[in-house]
Scaffold this motif. Structure first.
Motif, PDB file in Angstrom:
ATOM      1  N   LYS A   4       2.972   5.986  -7.390  1.00  0.00           N
ATOM      2  CA  LYS A   4       1.786   6.161  -8.241  1.00  0.00           C
ATOM      3  C   LYS A   4       2.053   6.975  -9.504  1.00  0.00           C
ATOM      4  O   LYS A   4       1.434   6.734 -10.531  1.00  0.00           O
ATOM      5  CB  LYS A   4       0.628   6.751  -7.444  1.00  0.00           C
ATOM      6  CG  LYS A   4       0.837   8.143  -6.947  1.00  0.00           C
ATOM      7  CD  LYS A   4      -0.343   8.610  -6.118  1.00  0.00           C
ATOM      8  CE  LYS A   4       0.010   9.922  -5.435  1.00  0.00           C
ATOM      9  NZ  LYS A   4      -0.993  10.251  -4.441  1.00  0.00           N
ATOM     10  N   VAL A   5       3.001   7.908  -9.484  1.00  0.00           N
ATOM     11  CA  VAL A   5       3.296   8.688 -10.693  1.00  0.00           C
ATOM     12  C   VAL A   5       4.134   7.891 -11.696  1.00  0.00           C
ATOM     13  O   VAL A   5       4.230   8.281 -12.860  1.00  0.00           O
ATOM     14  CB  VAL A   5       4.006  10.023 -10.350  1.00  0.00           C
ATOM     15  CG1 VAL A   5       3.117  10.909  -9.504  1.00  0.00           C
ATOM     16  CG2 VAL A   5       5.334   9.770  -9.686  1.00  0.00           C
ATOM     17  N   ASN A   6       4.716   6.775 -11.265  1.00  0.00           N
ATOM     18  CA  ASN A   6       5.568   5.968 -12.141  1.00  0.00           C
ATOM     19  C   ASN A   6       4.879   4.714 -12.667  1.00  0.00           C
ATOM     20  O   ASN A   6       5.490   3.955 -13.417  1.00  0.00           O
ATOM     21  CB  ASN A   6       6.841   5.544 -11.393  1.00  0.00           C
ATOM     22  CG  ASN A   6       7.662   6.730 -10.960  1.00  0.00           C
ATOM     23  OD1 ASN A   6       7.831   7.680 -11.708  1.00  0.00           O
ATOM     24  ND2 ASN A   6       8.161   6.695  -9.733  1.00  0.00           N
ATOM     25  N   VAL A   7       3.647   4.483 -12.249  1.00  0.00           N
ATOM     26  CA  VAL A   7       2.930   3.264 -12.614  1.00  0.00           C
ATOM     27  C   VAL A   7       1.731   3.650 -13.487  1.00  0.00           C
ATOM     28  O   VAL A   7       0.992   4.576 -13.152  1.00  0.00           O
ATOM     29  CB  VAL A   7       2.453   2.511 -11.343  1.00  0.00           C
ATOM     30  CG1 VAL A   7       1.647   1.284 -11.695  1.00  0.00           C
ATOM     31  CG2 VAL A   7       3.648   2.140 -10.478  1.00  0.00           C
ATOM     32  N   PRO A   8       1.512   2.959 -14.605  1.00  0.00           N
ATOM     33  CA  PRO A   8       0.367   3.279 -15.464  1.00  0.00           C
ATOM     34  C   PRO A   8      -0.962   3.161 -14.715  1.00  0.00           C
ATOM     35  O   PRO A   8      -1.100   2.356 -13.790  1.00  0.00           O
ATOM     36  CB  PRO A   8       0.450   2.227 -16.576  1.00  0.00           C
ATOM     37  CG  PRO A   8       1.865   1.743 -16.563  1.00  0.00           C
ATOM     38  CD  PRO A   8       2.322   1.860 -15.135  1.00  0.00           C
ATOM     39  N   ALA A   9      -1.927   3.951 -15.110  1.00  0.00           N
ATOM     40  CA  ALA A   9      -3.259   3.922 -14.499  1.00  0.00           C
ATOM     41  C   ALA A   9      -3.825   2.505 -14.549  1.00  0.00           C
ATOM     42  O   ALA A   9      -3.698   1.812 -15.566  1.00  0.00           O
ATOM     43  CB  ALA A   9      -4.191   4.890 -15.225  1.00  0.00           C
ATOM     44  N   THR A  18       0.840  -1.204   0.000  1.00  0.00           N
ATOM     45  CA  THR A  18       0.000   0.000   0.000  1.00  0.00           C
ATOM     46  C   THR A  18       0.872   1.250   0.000  1.00  0.00           C
ATOM     47  O   THR A  18       0.645   2.192  -0.776  1.00  0.00           O
ATOM     48  CB  THR A  18      -0.944  -0.007   1.215  1.00  0.00           C
ATOM     49  OG1 THR A  18      -1.809  -1.152   1.115  1.00  0.00           O
ATOM     50  CG2 THR A  18      -1.776   1.264   1.283  1.00  0.00           C
ATOM     51  N   ARG A  19       1.883   1.263   0.860  1.00  0.00           N
ATOM     52  CA  ARG A  19       2.779   2.420   0.939  1.00  0.00           C
ATOM     53  C   ARG A  19       3.616   2.560  -0.346  1.00  0.00           C
ATOM     54  O   ARG A  19       3.802   3.663  -0.853  1.00  0.00           O
ATOM     55  CB  ARG A  19       3.680   2.303   2.166  1.00  0.00           C
ATOM     56  CG  ARG A  19       2.912   2.453   3.480  1.00  0.00           C
ATOM     57  CD  ARG A  19       3.815   2.251   4.686  1.00  0.00           C
ATOM     58  NE  ARG A  19       4.903   3.205   4.744  1.00  0.00           N
ATOM     59  CZ  ARG A  19       4.834   4.430   5.262  1.00  0.00           C
ATOM     60  NH1 ARG A  19       3.688   4.860   5.785  1.00  0.00           N
ATOM     61  NH2 ARG A  19       5.891   5.228   5.286  1.00  0.00           N
TER      62      ARG A  19
END
Length: 184
Positions: A62-67, A55-56
């Protein structure tokens, strides 16, 4: 049948500490029985601790992982597929195993005594044909699934049994503390 990515190494103590420092769940960022080995795998974490870590980590990345993507534990089927790496032998390197192939208990030799770090730095052994290290031995690796019986029927993308608090989570690959029969 669905593509997935998998880390080529076990999560290291340094990676775990970087993500878990300052967590508000009261979990240690340095839980190892043998601390201060930043390139060794993190151990002494529960399946639940790993969920907090994920989770952390997902929040940090989150900005480096595709939606729509997230870091998760692999299913047992995904882990076994990656471990096997397209081979049909007992291990991805062949049918026999030696101390040169993986870290495991040999005979009555115990690796935990005398303050010796029982496991190795991640990637200390050769990778399998797909580039994954330490799929056999070193430390057990949790997967998403709960323990359950294998079916004899063909399946696509099996997810294991339904959650049950009375059944343990699956860990794969064996460990430095068990003999080679537990590494398959």
């Amino acid at each position: 049948t669905k593509g997935f990515y998998l880390g080529k190494y076990e999560v290291t103590q340094a990676q775990y500490e970087a993500v878990m420092t300052g967590n508000d769940q009261g979990l240690s960022a340095t839980p190892s029985n043998w601390p201060n080995n930043p390139n060794h795998p993190v151990e002494k974490v529960s399946w639940e601790d790993i969920q907090v870590f994920l989770t952390r980590f997902n929040a940090q990345e989150k900005v480096n992982v595709p939606a729509g993507w997230a870091y998760v534990l692999p299913t047992e089927a995904q882990w076994e597929y990656a471990c096997r790496a397209g081979t049909t032998t007992k291990y991805s390197w062949g049918d026999n195993i030696s101390a040169n192939d993986a870290k495991f208990k040999v005979g009555n030799i115990g690796y935990a005594g005398g303050g010796v770090v029982p496991y190795l730095e991640v990637g200390s052994h050769n990778s399998n044909p797909w580039g994954f290290h330490d799929m056999h031995g070193n430390i057990y690796e949790y997967v998403e699934d709960w323990y359950g019986d294998y079916t004899s029927y063909p399946q696509s993308d099996p997810l294991g049994t339904e959650p049950d608090i009375n059944i343990a989570r699956v860990s794969k690959g064996g460990s430095w503390s068990v003999d080679s029969s537990h590494l398959r």
